[in-house]
Design a protein around this motif. Sequence first.
Motif, PDB file in Angstrom:
ATOM      1  N   ILE A   1      -7.875   9.429 -11.077  1.00  0.00           N
ATOM      2  CA  ILE A   1      -8.374   9.069  -9.743  1.00  0.00           C
ATOM      3  C   ILE A   1      -9.817   8.603  -9.838  1.00  0.00           C
ATOM      4  CG2 ILE A   1      -9.024   9.977  -7.471  1.00  0.00           C
ATOM      5  CD1 ILE A   1      -6.489  11.768  -7.669  1.00  0.00           C
ATOM      6  N   LYS A   2     -10.648   9.320 -10.589  1.00  0.00           N
ATOM      7  CA  LYS A   2     -12.054   8.909 -10.756  1.00  0.00           C
ATOM      8  C   LYS A   2     -12.147   7.545 -11.434  1.00  0.00           C
ATOM      9  CE  LYS A   2     -14.696  13.049 -10.409  1.00  0.00           C
ATOM     10  NZ  LYS A   2     -15.007  12.985  -9.024  1.00  0.00           N
ATOM     11  N   GLU A   3     -11.293   7.321 -12.419  1.00  0.00           N
ATOM     12  CA  GLU A   3     -11.259   6.027 -13.106  1.00  0.00           C
ATOM     13  C   GLU A   3     -10.913   4.907 -12.116  1.00  0.00           C
ATOM     14  OE1 GLU A   3      -8.233   3.955 -16.250  1.00  0.00           O
ATOM     15  OE2 GLU A   3      -8.803   6.035 -16.691  1.00  0.00           O
ATOM     16  N   LEU A   4      -9.917   5.159 -11.286  1.00  0.00           N
ATOM     17  CA  LEU A   4      -9.512   4.180 -10.274  1.00  0.00           C
ATOM     18  C   LEU A   4     -10.641   3.957  -9.261  1.00  0.00           C
ATOM     19  CD1 LEU A   4      -7.375   2.371  -8.932  1.00  0.00           C
ATOM     20  CD2 LEU A   4      -6.547   4.418  -7.748  1.00  0.00           C
ATOM     21  N   GLN A   5     -11.281   5.039  -8.817  1.00  0.00           N
ATOM     22  CA  GLN A   5     -12.382   4.921  -7.865  1.00  0.00           C
ATOM     23  C   GLN A   5     -13.523   4.093  -8.439  1.00  0.00           C
ATOM     24  OE1 GLN A   5     -13.128   9.095  -7.156  1.00  0.00           O
ATOM     25  NE2 GLN A   5     -11.964   9.076  -5.239  1.00  0.00           N
ATOM     26  N   ASN A   6     -13.875   4.335  -9.684  1.00  0.00           N
ATOM     27  CA  ASN A   6     -14.962   3.581 -10.317  1.00  0.00           C
ATOM     28  C   ASN A   6     -14.597   2.107 -10.476  1.00  0.00           C
ATOM     29  OD1 ASN A   6     -16.648   5.812 -10.486  1.00  0.00           O
ATOM     30  ND2 ASN A   6     -15.924   6.379 -12.510  1.00  0.00           N
ATOM     31  N   LYS A   7     -13.350   1.854 -10.820  1.00  0.00           N
ATOM     32  CA  LYS A   7     -12.884   0.465 -10.946  1.00  0.00           C
ATOM     33  C   LYS A   7     -12.984  -0.241  -9.595  1.00  0.00           C
ATOM     34  CE  LYS A   7      -8.713  -2.170 -12.169  1.00  0.00           C
ATOM     35  NZ  LYS A   7      -8.086  -2.623 -10.948  1.00  0.00           N
ATOM     36  N   ARG A   8     -12.527   0.429  -8.559  1.00  0.00           N
ATOM     37  CA  ARG A   8     -12.571  -0.154  -7.215  1.00  0.00           C
ATOM     38  C   ARG A   8     -14.012  -0.328  -6.728  1.00  0.00           C
ATOM     39  NH1 ARG A   8      -7.761   0.634  -3.836  1.00  0.00           N
ATOM     40  NH2 ARG A   8      -6.125  -0.302  -5.068  1.00  0.00           N
ATOM     41  N   LEU A   9     -14.872   0.618  -7.058  1.00  0.00           N
ATOM     42  CA  LEU A   9     -16.281   0.513  -6.677  1.00  0.00           C
ATOM     43  C   LEU A   9     -16.913  -0.720  -7.324  1.00  0.00           C
ATOM     44  CD1 LEU A   9     -18.862   1.590  -5.335  1.00  0.00           C
ATOM     45  CD2 LEU A   9     -19.198   3.014  -7.369  1.00  0.00           C
ATOM     46  N   LYS A  10     -16.651  -0.915  -8.608  1.00  0.00           N
ATOM     47  CA  LYS A  10     -17.187  -2.089  -9.313  1.00  0.00           C
ATOM     48  C   LYS A  10     -16.679  -3.380  -8.675  1.00  0.00           C
ATOM     49  CE  LYS A  10     -17.403   0.277 -13.740  1.00  0.00           C
ATOM     50  NZ  LYS A  10     -16.914   0.337 -15.112  1.00  0.00           N
ATOM     51  N   GLU A  11     -15.393  -3.410  -8.328  1.00  0.00           N
ATOM     52  CA  GLU A  11     -14.822  -4.591  -7.681  1.00  0.00           C
ATOM     53  C   GLU A  11     -15.485  -4.851  -6.325  1.00  0.00           C
ATOM     54  OE1 GLU A  11     -10.673  -3.615  -7.486  1.00  0.00           O
ATOM     55  OE2 GLU A  11     -10.327  -4.100  -9.591  1.00  0.00           O
TER      56      GLU A  11
ATOM     57  N   TYR B   1       0.819  -1.213   0.000  1.00  0.00           N
ATOM     58  CA  TYR B   1       0.000   0.000   0.000  1.00  0.00           C
ATOM     59  C   TYR B   1       0.850   1.260   0.000  1.00  0.00           C
ATOM     60  CZ  TYR B   1      -3.797  -3.168   0.404  1.00  0.00           C
ATOM     61  OH  TYR B   1      -4.672  -4.177   0.145  1.00  0.00           O
ATOM     62  N   LEU B   2       1.986   1.217   0.643  1.00  0.00           N
ATOM     63  CA  LEU B   2       2.893   2.356   0.612  1.00  0.00           C
ATOM     64  C   LEU B   2       3.324   2.645  -0.824  1.00  0.00           C
ATOM     65  CD1 LEU B   2       4.567   4.468   2.139  1.00  0.00           C
ATOM     66  CD2 LEU B   2       6.354   2.737   2.374  1.00  0.00           C
ATOM     67  N   LYS B   3       3.699   1.595  -1.560  1.00  0.00           N
ATOM     68  CA  LYS B   3       4.084   1.764  -2.967  1.00  0.00           C
ATOM     69  C   LYS B   3       2.913   2.279  -3.795  1.00  0.00           C
ATOM     70  CE  LYS B   3       7.717  -1.727  -2.987  1.00  0.00           C
ATOM     71  NZ  LYS B   3       8.120  -3.074  -3.403  1.00  0.00           N
ATOM     72  N   PHE B   4       1.733   1.720  -3.560  1.00  0.00           N
ATOM     73  CA  PHE B   4       0.538   2.126  -4.296  1.00  0.00           C
ATOM     74  C   PHE B   4       0.233   3.609  -4.066  1.00  0.00           C
ATOM     75  CE2 PHE B   4      -4.077   2.828  -4.243  1.00  0.00           C
ATOM     76  CZ  PHE B   4      -4.366   2.556  -5.570  1.00  0.00           C
ATOM     77  N   TYR B   5       0.242   4.045  -2.799  1.00  0.00           N
ATOM     78  CA  TYR B   5      -0.074   5.436  -2.487  1.00  0.00           C
ATOM     79  C   TYR B   5       1.008   6.399  -2.970  1.00  0.00           C
ATOM     80  CZ  TYR B   5      -3.931   3.594   0.229  1.00  0.00           C
ATOM     81  OH  TYR B   5      -5.071   2.951   0.622  1.00  0.00           O
ATOM     82  N   ASN B   6       2.250   5.972  -2.937  1.00  0.00           N
ATOM     83  CA  ASN B   6       3.320   6.817  -3.479  1.00  0.00           C
ATOM     84  C   ASN B   6       3.134   7.034  -4.980  1.00  0.00           C
ATOM     85  OD1 ASN B   6       4.829   7.529  -1.204  1.00  0.00           O
ATOM     86  ND2 ASN B   6       5.972   5.619  -1.247  1.00  0.00           N
ATOM     87  N   LYS B   7       2.648   6.013  -5.670  1.00  0.00           N
ATOM     88  CA  LYS B   7       2.425   6.119  -7.118  1.00  0.00           C
ATOM     89  C   LYS B   7       1.162   6.928  -7.428  1.00  0.00           C
ATOM     90  CE  LYS B   7       0.657   2.760  -9.720  1.00  0.00           C
ATOM     91  NZ  LYS B   7       0.459   1.473 -10.357  1.00  0.00           N
ATOM     92  N   THR B   8       0.081   6.624  -6.753  1.00  0.00           N
ATOM     93  CA  THR B   8      -1.212   7.231  -7.107  1.00  0.00           C
ATOM     94  C   THR B   8      -1.385   8.664  -6.609  1.00  0.00           C
ATOM     95  OG1 THR B   8      -2.287   6.257  -5.173  1.00  0.00           O
ATOM     96  CG2 THR B   8      -2.382   5.008  -7.250  1.00  0.00           C
ATOM     97  N   GLN B   9      -0.540   9.114  -5.714  1.00  0.00           N
ATOM     98  CA  GLN B   9      -0.685  10.492  -5.230  1.00  0.00           C
ATOM     99  C   GLN B   9      -0.495  11.520  -6.345  1.00  0.00           C
ATOM    100  OE1 GLN B   9       2.256  11.803  -2.369  1.00  0.00           O
ATOM    101  NE2 GLN B   9       3.872  10.661  -3.399  1.00  0.00           N
ATOM    102  N   TRP B  10       0.104  11.105  -7.441  1.00  0.00           N
ATOM    103  CA  TRP B  10       0.368  12.013  -8.552  1.00  0.00           C
ATOM    104  C   TRP B  10      -0.649  11.863  -9.691  1.00  0.00           C
ATOM    105  CZ3 TRP B  10       3.316  15.234  -6.308  1.00  0.00           C
ATOM    106  CH2 TRP B  10       4.274  14.801  -5.394  1.00  0.00           C
ATOM    107  N   TYR B  11      -1.663  11.033  -9.508  1.00  0.00           N
ATOM    108  CA  TYR B  11      -2.672  10.829 -10.550  1.00  0.00           C
ATOM    109  C   TYR B  11      -3.457  12.115 -10.808  1.00  0.00           C
ATOM    110  CZ  TYR B  11      -2.436   5.681 -10.746  1.00  0.00           C
ATOM    111  OH  TYR B  11      -2.063   4.382 -10.936  1.00  0.00           O
ATOM    112  N   THR B  12      -3.903  12.259 -12.041  1.00  0.00           N
ATOM    113  CA  THR B  12      -4.784  13.374 -12.387  1.00  0.00           C
ATOM    114  C   THR B  12      -6.168  13.097 -11.800  1.00  0.00           C
ATOM    115  OG1 THR B  12      -5.555  12.331 -14.415  1.00  0.00           O
ATOM    116  CG2 THR B  12      -3.586  13.739 -14.590  1.00  0.00           C
ATOM    117  N   GLU B  13      -7.007  14.099 -11.779  1.00  0.00           N
ATOM    118  CA  GLU B  13      -8.367  13.929 -11.258  1.00  0.00           C
ATOM    119  C   GLU B  13      -9.123  12.863 -12.057  1.00  0.00           C
ATOM    120  OE1 GLU B  13     -12.455  16.472 -10.434  1.00  0.00           O
ATOM    121  OE2 GLU B  13     -10.609  17.550 -10.898  1.00  0.00           O
ATOM    122  N   ASP B  14      -8.966  12.863 -13.378  1.00  0.00           N
ATOM    123  CA  ASP B  14      -9.641  11.863 -14.216  1.00  0.00           C
ATOM    124  C   ASP B  14      -9.143  10.454 -13.909  1.00  0.00           C
ATOM    125  OD1 ASP B  14     -11.202  13.758 -15.466  1.00  0.00           O
ATOM    126  OD2 ASP B  14      -9.904  13.935 -17.225  1.00  0.00           O
TER     127      ASP B  14
END
Length: 133
Positions: free
Chosen positions: A40-50, A25-38
């Motif tokens: 992040i929304k894409e990731l959120q929707n993917k996780r919501l579906k899962e 999770y540390l690696k994941f958060y270090n990577k995703t902290q730089w994601y664009t808003e779009d």
Amino acid sequence: MREIIARNILFNLYDVLNKTQVIKYLKFYNKTQWYTEDKIKELQNKRLKELVTYSYRNVPYYKELMDKLNVKPKDVNDISDLKRFPILTKTIIKKNEPAIITKSNIKKIKNSTSGSTGSPLRFFYGTYGYSNQ
């Protein structure tokens, strides 16, 4: 130097001893902290579906609820689709306790609220949830 030791040795040791995934999770958060808003929304929707798919398959309460509402996991694509579901209350959780707990074989850690609003609420979470805190 201390940070390198902590990250590469101590966190790995902690993960092994406690069967957690802190490094992942540390690696994941270090990577995703730089994601664009779009992104992040894409990731959120993917996780919501899962999450919805997992809940439908593994949590009897949500399977029954979704069947009753005639909603299938494929019908939930983003946060706006959550309006179809009732708000989960403390009363609903207590009333449906056995059915609201996942039937998957993940290790469940028992916890509860302090009960400051009346009676304590008992709940469970897996080591995934513990690692992700």
